[in-house]
Design a protein around this motif. Structure first.
Motif, short mmCIF file in Angstrom:
data_model
loop_
_atom_site.label_atom_id
_atom_site.label_comp_id
_atom_site.label_asym_id
_atom_site.label_seq_id
_atom_site.Cartn_x
_atom_site.Cartn_y
_atom_site.Cartn_z
N MET A 1 5.40 -4.04 -9.04
CA MET A 1 5.20 -3.86 -7.83
C MET A 1 4.00 -4.62 -7.13
SD MET A 1 6.02 0.13 -6.98
CE MET A 1 5.02 0.64 -8.45
N LEU A 80 -8.05 -6.36 -0.27
CA LEU A 80 -7.44 -5.31 0.48
C LEU A 80 -8.46 -3.99 0.51
CD1 LEU A 80 -4.99 -4.18 2.09
CD2 LEU A 80 -4.29 -3.22 -0.25
N ARG A 84 -9.79 -2.67 4.11
CA ARG A 84 -9.66 -1.38 4.60
C ARG A 84 -10.86 -0.44 4.69
NH1 ARG A 84 -8.65 3.06 0.59
NH2 ARG A 84 -7.96 4.61 1.81
N ILE A 131 10.15 -4.63 2.14
CA ILE A 131 9.23 -3.87 1.94
C ILE A 131 9.26 -2.95 3.13
CG2 ILE A 131 6.56 -3.38 1.85
CD1 ILE A 131 6.67 -5.53 -0.10
N PHE A 150 -4.26 6.65 4.34
CA PHE A 150 -4.50 5.20 3.68
C PHE A 150 -5.32 4.24 4.87
CE2 PHE A 150 -3.38 1.11 2.51
CZ PHE A 150 -4.01 0.84 1.37
N ILE A 174 2.61 13.85 1.37
CA ILE A 174 1.98 12.60 0.92
C ILE A 174 2.53 12.20 -0.47
CG2 ILE A 174 0.08 11.53 0.07
CD1 ILE A 174 -1.74 12.81 2.17
N GLU B 7 0.64 15.39 -9.94
CA GLU B 7 1.06 14.17 -9.29
C GLU B 7 0.78 14.30 -7.64
OE1 GLU B 7 5.60 12.87 -9.62
OE2 GLU B 7 5.41 14.54 -8.36
N LEU B 12 -2.78 11.96 -3.53
CA LEU B 12 -4.04 11.83 -2.64
C LEU B 12 -5.06 10.99 -2.94
CD1 LEU B 12 -3.86 15.71 -2.24
CD2 LEU B 12 -3.42 14.09 -0.27
N VAL B 15 -4.45 7.28 -2.07
CA VAL B 15 -4.70 7.14 -0.62
C VAL B 15 -6.06 7.46 -0.06
CG1 VAL B 15 -2.27 7.29 -0.20
CG2 VAL B 15 -3.50 9.04 0.28
N LEU B 39 0.05 6.52 -13.37
CA LEU B 39 0.65 7.07 -12.28
C LEU B 39 -0.35 6.76 -10.91
CD1 LEU B 39 2.96 8.75 -10.79
CD2 LEU B 39 1.36 10.78 -11.10
N GLU B 42 0.30 3.20 -10.32
CA GLU B 42 1.50 3.02 -9.70
C GLU B 42 1.39 3.27 -8.21
OE1 GLU B 42 4.66 4.52 -11.57
OE2 GLU B 42 4.68 3.29 -13.48
N PHE B 43 0.69 4.52 -7.97
CA PHE B 43 0.66 4.78 -6.48
C PHE B 43 -0.07 3.80 -5.56
CE2 PHE B 43 1.69 9.77 -7.38
CZ PHE B 43 2.94 9.34 -6.94
N ALA B 45 -0.41 0.80 -6.23
CA ALA B 45 0.20 -0.58 -6.15
C ALA B 45 1.27 -0.15 -4.98
CB ALA B 45 1.05 -0.93 -7.33
N THR B 46 1.80 0.96 -4.71
CA THR B 46 2.58 1.41 -3.91
C THR B 46 2.18 1.05 -2.64
OG1 THR B 46 3.72 2.65 -5.20
CG2 THR B 46 4.32 2.91 -3.07
N THR B 47 0.93 1.85 -2.36
CA THR B 47 -0.01 1.80 -1.16
C THR B 47 -0.45 0.34 -0.92
OG1 THR B 47 -2.24 2.31 -2.34
CG2 THR B 47 -0.72 4.29 -1.33
N GLU B 48 -0.66 -0.37 -1.63
CA GLU B 48 -0.94 -1.98 -1.15
C GLU B 48 0.04 -2.54 -0.80
OE1 GLU B 48 -2.48 -3.37 -4.99
OE2 GLU B 48 -4.30 -2.16 -4.95
N MET B 49 1.39 -1.92 -0.67
CA MET B 49 2.53 -2.78 -0.29
C MET B 49 2.56 -2.14 1.45
SD MET B 49 4.23 -4.28 -2.25
CE MET B 49 4.21 -4.47 -4.11
#
Lengths: 189, 342
Positions: A1, A80, A84, A131, A150, A174, B7, B12, B15, B39, B42-43, B45-49
């Motif tokens: 990712m 980033l 941020r 995305i 975020f 969330i 999870e 939380l 972010v 985990l 991965e979260f 990396a997801t938020t970085e998207m």
């Protein structure tokens, strides 16, 4: 990712920048400036303030490139994070709150189509579009909660108070949003 | 396996919205849980998207020039020195010495703390010994109590056994007493029965005597006499055996004061040896000694009746007795009385 095809190149660029390679620094700027500026602008909702944040972040990267190690995360993650946190600090200093935009404003959408030199950007036009599609699949309330945390730097209680919802509901939104987004991105990329 | 709570915390945390009160506990869990770390990664990396999903706004062209000018100024001010090498110049020369002094003070403080810790450790060791001794003492007390409990239990069992034995003995004794009482009751019942028989016999004798009186007066049997017929001159005596007499013997005497003659009816009076006779005695208040009513030798059947007279003018003939005397009788009682009136 990870942003595809970027991590290895980013590490090499960072190495060159630490050796005071001005050209490498310019490449890094070209790759990430737009996406970082977009985010700073989304947070601050003020182009001049967003520009100041980007300026400060990149100068910091130049000055501290020698201190960068992979333990700080991927280069993009590090930059980033810097952007941020500085944008959120700026927002708080101005005593403003993050303003969630429900819909993607048409005039803000990049309608320029595929880039002339896609390798100069972190993601290709197609990757960005995927995305964006993944994020758009999220229910509005989940996307809103994630963004307020975020991008707005708000805690679950602040979001709950702002949306007049119980904190447990915000936590659930969330979690569900991130789980779904992770799954969507995995499938798309 | 990560539960839903973890999870949620991971999301939380990724972010930056995890409340401060949960942050410390979660980070400690994160250090110990590789799956949780993955985990969170991965979260993140997801938020970085997320920035890539935002509407793209092109950074102003002037911004790039401004940034490059900014780094150029740094290049010029630092000459050729790399950014990292130029950083020490930021600090004044006294800073390292100050840091060294602080470290020295810290060492002294740590030495003091170390001494204190050793003292605390020694005290804790002593307390531990005391606690162990107390524990051993408690164990001994517990063993003593256990022994006492066992002994008490054995004693109680012994007492219960003794009580059971006593109960059996008491029961046997009770049974014996009951049997004895039953025997006494049977004997008493037999005596009552005997007395009833005796009473029936006396009644029968009385009826015979009445008939005899009627006969003697020349009256037909069953005739009832009034007081003026002279019935008040008759004295009747019921004789019962003494301890020297035959137990089942019975006798009735009737004495006619006016006629100075009487009738004796006997039952179950056994025959006597040839040298012995039964002798009837009358007791009159005016006489100083018993008055002889005559002798008789009894009968084979034990039952007989005979008339008797006396020349001494006896008025109270209801007090009579029978004794065993020599053959032919005696002037005064010499033998034992075997039957007497009440």
């Amino acid at each position: 990712m990870n942003p595809p095809q970027t991590t290895k190149e980013d590490l090499e660029v960072m190495h060159r920048i630490s050796r005071r390679d001005r050209q490498a620094f310019a490449e890094l700027y070209d790759r990430y400036a737009d996406v970082l500026y977009s985010m700073a602008l989304r947070i601050l909702n003020e182009p001049l303030e967003a520009g100041d944040v980007i300026h400060d972040v990149f100068v910091h990267v130049w000055n501290n490139s020698g201190l960068y190690t992979s333990e700080l995360g991927k280069p993009f993650s590090w930059i980033l994070s810097l952007t941020r946190s500085r944008a959120i600090d700026q927002l708080r200093a101005r005593k403003r709150s993050y303003r969630f935009v429900h819909d993607i404003t048409p005039e803000m959408v990049d309608e320029s189509g595929p880039l002339e030199h896609p390798q100069d950007h972190a993601l290709s036009y197609e990757e960005s579009r995927l995305i964006r599609s993944a994020v758009e699949t999220l229910p509005l309330e989940q996307r809103q909660a994630i963004e307020m945390a975020f991008l707005g730097g708000m805690t679950q209680n602040q979001i709950a108070e702002s949306l007049r919802q119980p904190p447990a509901a915000i936590r659930a939104r969330i979690r569900r949003g991130l789980v779904k987004l992770r799954q969507e991105v995995k499938e798309m990329l | 396996m990560i539960d839903e709570r973890r999870e949620t915390q991971a999301g939380l945390y990724a972010v930056g919205a995890l409340p401060a009160e949960e942050l410390r506990e979660f980070e400690q869990a994160l250090l110990a849980n590789l799956e949780l770390q993955l985990l969170v990664q991965e979260f993140r990396a997801t938020t970085e998207m997320l920035p890539f999903a935002l509407p793209t706004a092109t950074a102003p062209a002037a911004l790039k020039a401004r940034v490059l000018a900014g780094i150029d100024r740094n290049i010029n001010s630092a000459k050729t020195a790399p950014p990292v090498a130029s950083e020490p110049a930021i600090f004044p020369a006294w800073v390292p010495w100050t840091v060294a002094s602080c470290l020295a003070l810290l060492c002294i403080g740590l030495l003091g703390l170390s001494s204190g810790w050793r003292r605390d450790t020694r005290q804790l060791g002593e307390k531990l010994d005391q606690v162990q001794q107390a524990y051993a003492e408690l164990q001994r007390e517990q063993e003593a109590l256990q022994t006492k409990l066992t002994t008490t239990g054995s004693n109680l069992v012994g007492k219960v056994t003794d009580l059971e034995k006593q109960l059996v003995e008491k029961t046997k004794e009770g049974q014996k007493q009951k049997t004895e009482f039953q025997k006494q009751l049977d004997k008493a019942s037999a005596e009552v029965f005997g007395a009833q028989r005796q009473a029936a016999l006396f009644q029968n004798q009385l009826r015979v005597a009445n008939r005899e009186i009627d006969r003697l007066r020349g009256l037909p049997p069953g005739t009832t006499l009034s007081d003026d017929t002279g019935m008040t001159q008759l004295r009747v005596g019921i004789l019962k055996p003494t301890t020297d007499g035959p137990g089942n013997a019975a006798a009735t005497s009737i004495w006619d004061v006016s006629e100075q003659k009487g009738l004796l009816v006997i039952d179950n009076l056994p025959p006597l040896p040839p040298d012995r006779d039964y002798q009837l005695w009358l007791f009159d208040p005016k006489a100083t000694a018993p008055i002889s009513g005559g002798v008789f030798s009894g009968a084979e059947t034990g039952s007989a009746r005979f008339q008797f007279r006396t020349p001494f003018g006896v008025e109270s003939g209801d007090k009579v007795a029978i004794s065993i005397e020599r053959k032919g009788g005696a002037n005064a009682p010499e033998g034992k009385f075997i039957m007497v009136t009440n």
